[in-house]
Design a protein around this motif. Structure first.
Motif, mmCIF file in Angstrom:
data_model
loop_
_atom_site.group_PDB
_atom_site.id
_atom_site.type_symbol
_atom_site.label_atom_id
_atom_site.label_comp_id
_atom_site.label_asym_id
_atom_site.label_seq_id
_atom_site.Cartn_x
_atom_site.Cartn_y
_atom_site.Cartn_z
ATOM 1 N N THR B 19 0.842 -1.184 0.000
ATOM 2 C CA THR B 19 0.000 0.000 0.000
ATOM 3 C C THR B 19 0.881 1.239 0.000
ATOM 4 N N TYR B 20 0.538 2.167 -0.860
ATOM 5 C CA TYR B 20 1.284 3.416 -0.940
ATOM 6 C C TYR B 20 0.270 4.554 -0.958
ATOM 7 N N LEU B 21 0.400 5.486 -0.017
ATOM 8 C CA LEU B 21 -0.567 6.584 0.139
ATOM 9 C C LEU B 21 -2.003 6.061 0.196
ATOM 10 N N GLY B 22 -2.169 4.946 0.869
ATOM 11 C CA GLY B 22 -3.509 4.392 1.060
ATOM 12 C C GLY B 22 -4.069 3.627 -0.131
ATOM 13 N N ARG B 23 -3.267 3.473 -1.153
ATOM 14 C CA ARG B 23 -3.787 2.748 -2.330
ATOM 15 C C ARG B 23 -3.034 1.444 -2.554
ATOM 16 N N PRO B 24 -3.762 0.428 -3.046
ATOM 17 C CA PRO B 24 -3.076 -0.818 -3.402
ATOM 18 C C PRO B 24 -2.071 -0.548 -4.523
ATOM 19 N N THR B 25 -0.830 -0.920 -4.278
ATOM 20 C CA THR B 25 0.238 -0.514 -5.190
ATOM 21 C C THR B 25 1.155 -1.683 -5.543
ATOM 22 N N ILE B 26 1.629 -1.626 -6.770
ATOM 23 C CA ILE B 26 2.668 -2.560 -7.222
ATOM 24 C C ILE B 26 3.956 -1.761 -7.402
ATOM 25 N N ILE B 27 5.023 -2.268 -6.859
ATOM 26 C CA ILE B 27 6.315 -1.649 -7.178
ATOM 27 C C ILE B 27 7.002 -2.537 -8.202
ATOM 28 N N LYS B 28 7.402 -1.902 -9.274
ATOM 29 C CA LYS B 28 8.116 -2.636 -10.311
ATOM 30 C C LYS B 28 9.573 -2.219 -10.212
ATOM 31 N N GLU B 29 10.402 -3.144 -9.754
ATOM 32 C CA GLU B 29 11.809 -2.830 -9.587
ATOM 33 C C GLU B 29 12.608 -3.458 -10.709
ATOM 34 N N ARG B 30 13.182 -2.630 -11.544
ATOM 35 C CA ARG B 30 14.042 -3.148 -12.609
ATOM 36 C C ARG B 30 15.428 -3.341 -12.005
ATOM 37 N N PHE B 31 15.562 -4.480 -11.317
ATOM 38 C CA PHE B 31 16.795 -4.718 -10.558
ATOM 39 C C PHE B 31 17.994 -4.884 -11.491
ATOM 40 N N ILE B 32 19.173 -4.739 -10.890
ATOM 41 C CA ILE B 32 20.404 -4.812 -11.681
ATOM 42 C C ILE B 32 20.548 -6.206 -12.278
ATOM 43 N N LYS B 33 20.728 -6.243 -13.581
ATOM 44 C CA LYS B 33 20.965 -7.520 -14.263
ATOM 45 C C LYS B 33 22.463 -7.725 -14.306
ATOM 46 N N MET B 78 12.834 2.091 -9.561
ATOM 47 C CA MET B 78 11.496 1.626 -9.232
ATOM 48 C C MET B 78 10.412 2.520 -9.812
ATOM 49 N N VAL B 79 9.316 1.877 -10.187
ATOM 50 C CA VAL B 79 8.103 2.615 -10.524
ATOM 51 C C VAL B 79 6.997 2.101 -9.606
ATOM 52 N N PHE B 80 6.331 3.027 -8.919
ATOM 53 C CA PHE B 80 5.181 2.658 -8.098
ATOM 54 C C PHE B 80 3.948 2.842 -8.967
ATOM 55 N N MET B 81 3.151 1.797 -9.098
ATOM 56 C CA MET B 81 1.952 1.944 -9.925
ATOM 57 C C MET B 81 0.742 1.258 -9.313
ATOM 58 N N GLU B 82 -0.402 1.646 -9.840
ATOM 59 C CA GLU B 82 -1.669 1.120 -9.368
ATOM 60 C C GLU B 82 -1.689 -0.411 -9.431
ATOM 61 N N HIS B 83 -2.143 -1.024 -8.357
ATOM 62 C CA HIS B 83 -2.309 -2.470 -8.365
ATOM 63 C C HIS B 83 -3.749 -2.790 -8.760
ATOM 64 N N LEU B 84 -3.926 -3.415 -9.898
ATOM 65 C CA LEU B 84 -5.273 -3.748 -10.362
ATOM 66 C C LEU B 84 -5.675 -5.054 -9.696
ATOM 67 N N LEU B 85 -6.439 -4.921 -8.610
ATOM 68 C CA LEU B 85 -6.683 -6.082 -7.749
ATOM 69 C C LEU B 85 -7.482 -7.177 -8.445
ATOM 70 N N HIS B 86 -8.528 -6.785 -9.145
ATOM 71 C CA HIS B 86 -9.428 -7.811 -9.685
ATOM 72 C C HIS B 86 -9.206 -7.981 -11.173
ATOM 73 N N SER B 87 -8.074 -8.596 -11.493
ATOM 74 C CA SER B 87 -7.771 -8.760 -12.914
ATOM 75 C C SER B 87 -7.045 -10.075 -13.140
ATOM 76 N N ILE B 88 -7.150 -10.596 -14.366
ATOM 77 C CA ILE B 88 -6.337 -11.763 -14.739
ATOM 78 C C ILE B 88 -5.675 -11.490 -16.087
ATOM 79 N N THR B 89 -4.645 -12.268 -16.357
ATOM 80 C CA THR B 89 -3.971 -12.071 -17.643
ATOM 81 C C THR B 89 -4.788 -12.747 -18.739
ATOM 82 N N LEU B 90 -4.649 -12.230 -19.934
ATOM 83 C CA LEU B 90 -5.308 -12.850 -21.082
ATOM 84 C C LEU B 90 -4.840 -14.294 -21.226
ATOM 85 N N LYS B 91 -3.575 -14.530 -20.869
ATOM 86 C CA LYS B 91 -3.004 -15.873 -20.966
ATOM 87 C C LYS B 91 -3.831 -16.882 -20.149
ATOM 88 N N ASP B 92 -4.131 -16.530 -18.903
ATOM 89 C CA ASP B 92 -4.929 -17.438 -18.068
ATOM 90 C C ASP B 92 -6.371 -17.504 -18.548
#
Lengths: 335, 225
Positions: B19-33, B78-92
């Motif tokens: 949670t970030y600022l009260g919102r469900p959040t995903i952090i995407k960390e492009r870690f060192i390769k 890092m990018v902090f972005m909205e976490h879309l809670l009720h979603s699935i991938t097209l793949k599934d």
């Protein structure tokens, strides 16, 4: 029990190999090596193969201590590859099959690499990076076929390396890629080069043009040939590892297998291994005996096909320069 | 960051939920390769964070749903972005849904892609893992198409370009990703093209011609060696 003999000559390597139920009995090979600055052309390569194929065949039989009668199936590379060398080798395969009165099977060259890699490394269901002078593909098995997830949209990675070797007039003995690899070890300075990844596809023609245009000025600016080889390898191998990782994540796979001539480059293996470690996957690779085109890989893939009931009519025993990996139904895989 | 938990290691990044600022959040960390030369890794990471945020803003302006961006931190990659809670991938979704429903959905996907390309956004990595279906009523139910909204994610390889060539490559990348993953792809992809054509009337002719040419390039390429 299946004893298979395989003939391979789709490019500048000529090999004949014999395999008995997954045990390699012999696998001799000769390579057509051109002077520095030159590539191999179809006509001369075919001439080379014509000159050497009988002695290589004899060596294969002698080393394996086997005669024509003992063989169950004669396999040859149907494609892809250069037309004239392919045809040269196919003619010899057809002739001995007739002489010994044995069935003949045309094998897809790429499938040969994959199956040989799986045999040698015991990888079960790997995501495959197939990298050579003519091919750059990221492959995963699904629904009875080796599916191509990503590939080069222009030239192959080995072609890019070979042609860069010609720019620097690096020796083609034993192979331009090997010599680039040795020079790259001494490289110090990294030069930023074009990096081109499109989804799971890669492109090498832009980076090659860049190198062809800039090499002389870069050398004048104080970069050494070693620096150029180092920077080129670091860049193109990073592209390959990145796209392989993307396919790996997409397929939820935990095994990577590198096959093809460029696959024996130790720096590529080291980078791929680093990526695998980060995600808890395992890397499988082979050395130059099986990475580089050879006869036994064709024998092994052919034996697998033969065992699972594939047969070929005489009039179908042709060659083709274009033969995609996903055209072959993998009758021998049960999963 | 403390309250965040690692949920997934994708090819590009590690994903953390919290949670970030009260919102469900995903952090995407492009870690060192570590396999990449540091110089190359730094420049690629920076380039991709920029590409991703740029494309998301641009998608917003043409009315395509993407996760909202909350914070971009180049230092920590890092990018902090909205976490879309009720979603699935097209793949599934593809693996669990009837063909009729899928072909209907495919047309809508085509429409969205047409809109994206009309806005000159090239995604660069279209796969069935990078298209999400989100339930608009905040429920974990995905059986009624009316409740689902198509969301595009993972714009790290995106760029802005108006050429038919790049749009054609984008479609080709998607086709190959679908065909290699899903048995029904051969039937679904034409439906996506149908939706694309229906929406993007001005561009589709030239783009489809390019796409055919790109496809042929792959099939006919000599494979010597």
């Amino acid at each position: 029990m299946v004893i298979a003999i395989g003939f391979e000559g789709s490019a500048n390597k000529l090999g004949v190999g014999i395999i008995k139920d997954g045990v390699v009995l012999s696998n001799p090979r000769v390579t057509f090596i051109t002077p520095p600055g030159e590539g191999f052309m179809p006509k001369e390569t075919a001439e080379h193969h014509r000159q050497h194929i009988l002695s290589v065949l004899q060596k294969a039989l002698e080393e394996a201590k086997i005669s024509g009668e003992d063989i169950d199936v004669v396999c040859y590379t149907k494609g892809p590859g250069m037309g004239a060398p392919l045809a040269t080798v196919a003619i010899v395969a057809r002739t001995v099959a007739q002489l010994w009165n044995k069935p003949i099977l045309g094998v897809n060259h790429c499938i040969g690499h994959i199956e040989m890699g799986r045999l040698i490394t015991n990888a079960k269901n790997p995501t495959v990076l197939y990298v050579s002078g003519g091919n750059t593909q990221i492959i995963a098995y699904a629904r009875k076929r080796y599916r191509i997830f990503g590939e080069t949209i222009d030239i192959a990675v080995g072609n890019c390396l070979d042609r860069f070797a010609r720019v620097l007039k690096i020796s083609n003995d034993p192979s331009p890629g090997y010599n680039i690899e040795q020079l790259a070890k001494k490289g110090q300075k990294y030069i930023p080069l074009p990096y081109c990844v499109k989804g799971m596809d890669v492109s090498f023609s832009g980076i090659l043009s860049y190198m062809e245009e800039r090499t002389s000025s870069l050398l004048k600016e104080g970069y050494s040939p070693e620096d150029l080889c180092f920077s080129l390898q670091e860049t193109i191998f990073a592209m390959l590892v990145e796209t392989t990782e993307r396919a790996l994540a997409h397929c939820n796979s935990s095994e990577v297998l590198i096959v093809g001539g460029v696959g024996c480059n130790l720096r590529l293996q080291e980078m791929m291994n680093e990526m695998c470690k980060e995600r808890g996957s395992t890397l499988f690779a082979t050395d130059e005996r099986f990475c580089i085109d050879n006869g036994v890989m064709i024998a092994h893939a052919g034996a697998e096909m033969f065992r699972s009931g594939t047969r070929m009519k005489w009039e179908e025993s042709t060659v083709t320069q274009r033969y995609r990996t996903d055209e072959v139904e993998t009758t021998w895989r049960e999963d | 960051m403390d309250s965040f938990t690692l949920t997934k290691q994708g090819a590009e990044a590690r994903l953390y939920q919290g949670t970030y600022l009260g919102r469900p959040t995903i952090i995407k960390e492009r870690f060192i390769k570590k396999y990449r030369h540091k110089h190359l890794d730094d420049s690629l990471t920076k380039e991709r964070i920029k590409a991703e945020t740029k494309a998301i803003v641009r998608c917003k302006s043409v009315g395509i749903r993407t996760p909202a961006i909350y914070l971009v931190d180049f230092e920590r990659r890092m990018v902090f972005m909205e976490h879309l809670l009720h979603s699935i991938t097209l793949k599934d979704f593809i693996e669990t849904t009837s063909f009729e429903k899928l072909s209907k959905l495919a047309i809508s996907i085509g429409t969205i892609l047409g809109r994206m390309h009309e806005g000159n956004i090239i995604h660069g990595d279209l796969t069935s893992s990078n298209i999400l279906l989100m339930n608009v009523h905040n429920k974990d139910k995905f059986d009624d198409l009316k409740d689902l909204k198509i969301v595009l994610i993972d714009f790290g390889l995106s760029h802005v370009d108006c050429s038919a060539e790049d749009k054609g490559v984008d479609l080709y990348v998607l086709e190959r990703a679908l065909v290699s993953t899903h048995a029904v792809a051969d039937q679904i992809f034409p439906k996506i093209i149908e939706g694309y054509r229906g929406y993007y009337k001005k561009g589709f002719k030239e783009i489809l011609a390019k796409y055919e040419a790109i496809r042929a390039r792959g099939r006919k390429r000599t494979m010597v060696g």
